[in-house]
Design a protein around this motif. Structure first.
Motif, PDB file in Angstrom:
ATOM      1  N   THR A   1     -40.813 129.879 -47.947  1.00  0.00           N
ATOM      2  CA  THR A   1     -39.829 128.847 -48.291  1.00  0.00           C
ATOM      3  C   THR A   1     -40.473 127.502 -48.612  1.00  0.00           C
TER       4      THR A   1
ATOM      5  N   ILE B   1     -29.763 133.393 -56.489  1.00  0.00           N
ATOM      6  CA  ILE B   1     -30.628 132.414 -55.831  1.00  0.00           C
ATOM      7  C   ILE B   1     -30.825 132.830 -54.378  1.00  0.00           C
ATOM      8  N   ASP B   2     -32.066 133.180 -54.051  1.00  0.00           N
ATOM      9  CA  ASP B   2     -32.423 133.548 -52.672  1.00  0.00           C
ATOM     10  C   ASP B   2     -33.733 132.830 -52.362  1.00  0.00           C
TER      11      ASP B   2
ATOM     12  N   GLU C   1     -31.388 126.687 -51.216  1.00  0.00           N
ATOM     13  CA  GLU C   1     -30.332 126.968 -52.187  1.00  0.00           C
ATOM     14  C   GLU C   1     -29.624 125.698 -52.661  1.00  0.00           C
TER      15      GLU C   1
ATOM     16  N   LEU D   1     -25.526 133.752 -54.100  1.00  0.00           N
ATOM     17  CA  LEU D   1     -26.348 133.001 -53.152  1.00  0.00           C
ATOM     18  C   LEU D   1     -26.489 133.748 -51.840  1.00  0.00           C
ATOM     19  N   GLU D   2     -27.673 133.662 -51.257  1.00  0.00           N
ATOM     20  CA  GLU D   2     -27.834 134.137 -49.886  1.00  0.00           C
ATOM     21  C   GLU D   2     -27.407 133.022 -48.944  1.00  0.00           C
ATOM     22  N   SER D   3     -26.557 133.352 -47.980  1.00  0.00           N
ATOM     23  CA  SER D   3     -26.003 132.350 -47.070  1.00  0.00           C
ATOM     24  C   SER D   3     -26.284 132.742 -45.627  1.00  0.00           C
TER      25      SER D   3
ATOM     26  N   ILE E   1     -22.837 123.073 -50.287  1.00  0.00           N
ATOM     27  CA  ILE E   1     -22.925 124.053 -51.364  1.00  0.00           C
ATOM     28  C   ILE E   1     -21.536 124.414 -51.867  1.00  0.00           C
TER      29      ILE E   1
ATOM     30  N   GLU F   1     -24.414 137.691 -48.782  1.00  0.00           N
ATOM     31  CA  GLU F   1     -24.496 137.266 -50.169  1.00  0.00           C
ATOM     32  C   GLU F   1     -23.109 136.814 -50.575  1.00  0.00           C
TER      33      GLU F   1
END
Length: 244
Positions: free
Chosen positions: A111, A164-165, A170, A194-196, A212, A236
């Protein structure tokens, strides 16, 4: 990589193939089965999403961004015979320039964000991986980043999916897409995936989910589907462009 971490990665992959990807495939097949498909993949990792979308459409064009140097080299080899898969050894953020990228012991969680060493979740994760929390990051280096706004500039392309990951980054990636003063801009994107996460593993990301959601709503994207992963407390979330 230790045998322990290899086993964990294997177990995660099996879990995903059983509990997560079939649900994701059901959703996208309703829209794109056997149709040409154009995707921006932010955070390619080992190409999991590329391989997934190849299962949806054999006429697939991908623009993929992967900042991890080692993974990028492996991706070039993996897709060397696929000119329609275009890969960039860059990150996506809210501005152009250079950012420090942190490689983690499990490359899936590398990251641009700083780890929160007070996070109980982080310490539990480190224990599972067999390392100390302070040893999760194994390497850090500067990586070139750009914005999705700059990437889209002068491209006469409609993108079916932007995935987006980026492990806590993000919001920054989206800020770099929605960097216009006007609020009625129509973006050439049908879905944003998106990964949340619901944990506090990273610093300065505690309010990200609300920010977001507000940013996407402001720019015409509404939640269409949420699919929970088979492990961990994360999902996701797929947003649909309501201005098309």
């Amino acid at each position: 990589m230790s045998v322990r971490r290899k086993f964990i990665q294997f177990a995660i992959a099996v879990n995903e193939s059983i509990f997560f990807y079939p649900k994701l495939k059901k959703f996208y097949s309703l829209h794109f089965k056997n149709k040409p498909l154009t995707v921006i993949d932010v955070g390619v990792n080992k190409g999991q999403s590329i391989d997934f979308f190849l299962g949806i459409s054999k006429t697939l064009t991908v623009f993929g961004f992967e900042p991890n140097r080692k993974l990028y080299k492996k991706l070039l080899q993996k897709y060397t015979a696929s000119p329609e898969i275009k890969l960039f050894n860059k990150g996506i953020s809210n501005q152009k320039g250079m950012l420090t990228f942190h490689e983690n012991v499990m490359d899936e969680t590398s990251t641009f964000e700083e780890l929160n060493y007070d996070s109980e979740y982080l310490h539990k994760k480190a224990k599972v991986l067999g390392v100390k929390a302070e040893d999760i990051i194994v390497n850090s280096y500067e990586v070139e980043v750009t914005t999705l706004k700059d990437f889209l500039k002068n491209k006469n392309i409609f993108f079916d999916v932007v995935k987006i990951d980026v492990e806590g980054h993000e919001l920054s990636a989206l800020q770099g897409l929605f960097a216009y003063d006007k609020e009625d801009v129509s973006y050439p994107i049908q879905f944003i995936q998106l990964e949340s996460h619901n944990d506090n593993m990273y610093l300065n990301t505690q309010n990200n989910k609300a920010e977001i959601a507000a940013l996407l709503a402001k720019n015409g994207f509404a939640i269409e589907k949420e699919i929970k992963h088979g492990f961990g407390d994360f999902s996701e979330i797929i947003y649909k462009n309501t201005r098309l």
